[in-house]
Design an enzyme around this catalytic site. Structure first.
Site, PDB file in Angstrom:
ATOM      1  N   SER A   1      -1.450 -11.248  -7.932  1.00 41.66           N
ATOM      2  CA  SER A   1      -1.441 -10.411  -9.115  1.00 41.66           C
ATOM      3  C   SER A   1      -1.744 -11.168 -10.404  1.00 41.66           C
ATOM      4  CB  SER A   1      -0.076  -9.715  -9.192  1.00 41.66           C
ATOM      5  OG  SER A   1      -0.074  -8.777 -10.181  1.00 41.66           O
TER       6      SER A   1
ATOM      7  N   SER B   1      -4.271 -10.607 -12.085  1.00 37.31           N
ATOM      8  CA  SER B   1      -4.851  -9.651 -13.040  1.00 37.31           C
ATOM      9  C   SER B   1      -3.768  -8.926 -13.831  1.00 37.31           C
ATOM     10  CB  SER B   1      -5.783  -8.654 -12.340  1.00 37.31           C
ATOM     11  OG  SER B   1      -5.104  -7.965 -11.345  1.00 37.31           O
TER      12      SER B   1
ATOM     13  N   ASP C   1       2.104  -3.948  -9.648  1.00 34.39           N
ATOM     14  CA  ASP C   1       1.910  -5.284 -10.218  1.00 34.39           C
ATOM     15  C   ASP C   1       2.242  -5.305 -11.710  1.00 34.39           C
ATOM     16  OD1 ASP C   1       1.026  -5.696  -7.677  1.00 34.39           O
ATOM     17  OD2 ASP C   1      -1.101  -5.848  -8.201  1.00 34.39           O
TER      18      ASP C   1
ATOM     19  N   HIS D   1       0.828  -1.214   0.000  1.00 35.05           N
ATOM     20  CA  HIS D   1       0.000   0.000   0.000  1.00 35.05           C
ATOM     21  C   HIS D   1       0.861   1.263   0.000  1.00 35.05           C
ATOM     22  CE1 HIS D   1      -3.602  -2.363   0.290  1.00 35.05           C
ATOM     23  NE2 HIS D   1      -3.015  -3.079   1.228  1.00 35.05           N
TER      24      HIS D   1
HETATM   25  C1  GLA Z   1      -2.827  -4.421  -5.123  1.00 40.45           C
HETATM   26  C2  GLA Z   1      -2.598  -3.290  -6.102  1.00 40.45           C
HETATM   27  C3  GLA Z   1      -1.157  -2.796  -6.010  1.00 40.45           C
HETATM   28  C4  GLA Z   1      -0.796  -2.434  -4.570  1.00 40.45           C
HETATM   29  C5  GLA Z   1      -1.153  -3.582  -3.644  1.00 40.45           C
HETATM   30  C6  GLA Z   1      -0.958  -3.218  -2.200  1.00 40.45           C
HETATM   31  O1  GLA Z   1      -2.027  -5.537  -5.487  1.00 40.45           O
HETATM   32  O2  GLA Z   1      -2.839  -3.748  -7.409  1.00 40.45           O
HETATM   33  O3  GLA Z   1      -0.983  -1.703  -6.863  1.00 40.45           O
HETATM   34  O4  GLA Z   1      -1.436  -1.247  -4.204  1.00 40.45           O
HETATM   35  O5  GLA Z   1      -2.489  -3.995  -3.808  1.00 40.45           O
HETATM   36  O6  GLA Z   1       0.390  -3.018  -1.921  1.00 40.45           O
END
Ligand code: GLA
Length: 395
Positions: free
Chosen positions: A136, A138, A182, A50
């Protein structure tokens, strides 16, 4: 090859690479052969959670597990995926359907705005990434799609352009208020390295990491579009407005330092204070973690992971009891450290452990979890893998 626990034994089918699976899905679904194959990795974030949408640093690692897209240009759009093998015929300009296909629609729209989309395409997708586990999937999908489809249009986009298309697809088209971590790791990862990404400056620093990471899935699925991430992001924006009242030139919360904490605590509405405290301490931890990794000091890195998890649990309130349990158990059984990785509210824990204790540790943590929750956590390992790449089409 990632280790797979007994709950997820490789079958004859899932031992095949995602690119091979996607190719065979393509040929059975469309009765023709694809002309391009691309794959992109999921990621674990070692630390820096975050912080990416607050202008701070992140330290992700690309997984060996990947999503593959094989495609062929056509005069309309048709998608098929290994997880839902019915061909979906899609109107790119119709409203989003609140389904996985929205991510592909988003990529096509973004590519169109750069004149880098084909007129249409048949597309098959296969992955060995768990979906909804905070790893991740997506971004693996959108980055792979951006490369595959732009190649079909005869364009070679740079990794930075691919990451941007994928980010814009998720943020502007699908409406998940994610940061850029990501997509950036999926596009830029180098095998054998973690990637320190300073999100405000946009700089990338590979940090060599040859070790193994363990991923323990909580089995609690998160859905980012469900709004928790968007809500935290709103809180951070509100906090930034308050901070600007006494720090005029502030652009991001990530510019604040631990020395600013007393002032933050004095001036901000109490519910916002822990959110900002997390961003400030996590920004500091992430840079120290990158230094520890570069110096080969894995004990120190592990301590920072555990501190990071505590900060997510107490200040950002994005963890879940299953993840807290896994982190505590892993630390108790001799891991260097562990933490919930990714957005949170479900997902997976990343565990860093000395190689000589890994096997015992994974078994003991698994059995602790089984005693507590009545099921084994799906557990596997990975080394730092490479980013998006073209795959050879299997004949
Ligand atoms: C998701 C979002 C990222 C990041 C994380 C938290 O994976 O896609 O961009 O904000 O949460 O670190």
């Amino acid at each position: 090859m990632p280790h797979i626990t007994s709950r997820e034994k490789p079958t004859a089918v899932n031992r095949l690479s995602p690119a091979r699976l996607a190719t065979s899905l393509f040929t059975t679904s469309f009765a023709t052969r694809p002309t391009v194959a691309v794959s992109a990795p999921g990621r674990v974030n070692l630390i820096g959670e975050h912080t990416d949408y607050n202008g701070g640093p992140v330290l992700p690692v690309a997984l060996e597990r990947r999503t593959a897209i094989v495609a062929r240009a056509a005069d309309c759009w048709a998608f098929v995926s290994g997880t839902e093998p019915e061909v979906q015929r899609i109107d790119i300009d119709a409203p989003m359907r609140k389904a996985w296909t929205d991510y592909l629609v988003g990529v096509v729209r973004e590519l169109r705005s750069r004149q880098a989309a084909p007129p249409g395409a048949e597309i098959a997708i296969a992955t060995n990434l768990p979906i909804g586990a905070g790893l991740s999937s997506s971004a693996a999908l959108t980055v792979a799609a951006a490369k595959a489809l732009s190649l079909l249009a005869g364009k070679r986009l740079s990794p930075a352009a691919l990451a941007d298309v994928a980010f814009r697809a998720e943020y502007h088209q699908v409406g998940v208020r994610c940061g850029r971590m990501d997509q950036t790791i999926a596009a830029h990862a180098q095998r054998g390295s973690a990637l320190l990404f300073e999100t405000a400056a946009g700089t990338l620093h590979p940090v060599p990491f040859r070790g193994r990471l363990w991923v323990m899935e909580t089995g609690v699925s998160h859905r980012l579009t469900g709004g928790a991430l968007n809500e935290r992001r709103r809180e951070c924006e509100e906090a930034l407005d308050f901070c600007r009242e006494w720090r005029g030139g502030l652009s991001y919360l990530g510019q604040l330092t631990p020395a600013d904490l007393p002032e933050v605590e004095r001036r901000l509405p109490p519910p916002l204070v822990p959110r900002v405290r997390h961003v400030i301490t996590e920004t500091d931890r992430t840079r120290r973690a990158a230094e520890a990794l570069a110096a080969g000091n894995l004990s120190q890195l592990g301590r920072l992971l555990v501190e990071g998890h505590e900060s997510l649990r107490v200040d950002y309130e994005s963890t879940i009891p299953e993840a807290d349990f896994l982190v505590k158990s892993a630390a108790g059984h001799g891991a260097y450290g562990a933490r919930l990785t990714g957005a949170g509210w479900g997902g997976a824990v990343v565990v860093l452990a000395p190689p000589e204790v890994e096997a015992r540790l994974v078994a003991e943590v698994g059995s602790d979890f089984q005693n507590q929750y009545g099921r084994m956590p799906v557990t596997w390992s990975t080394r730092a893998s490479g980013g998006v790449r073209r795959e050879t089409l299997a004949i």
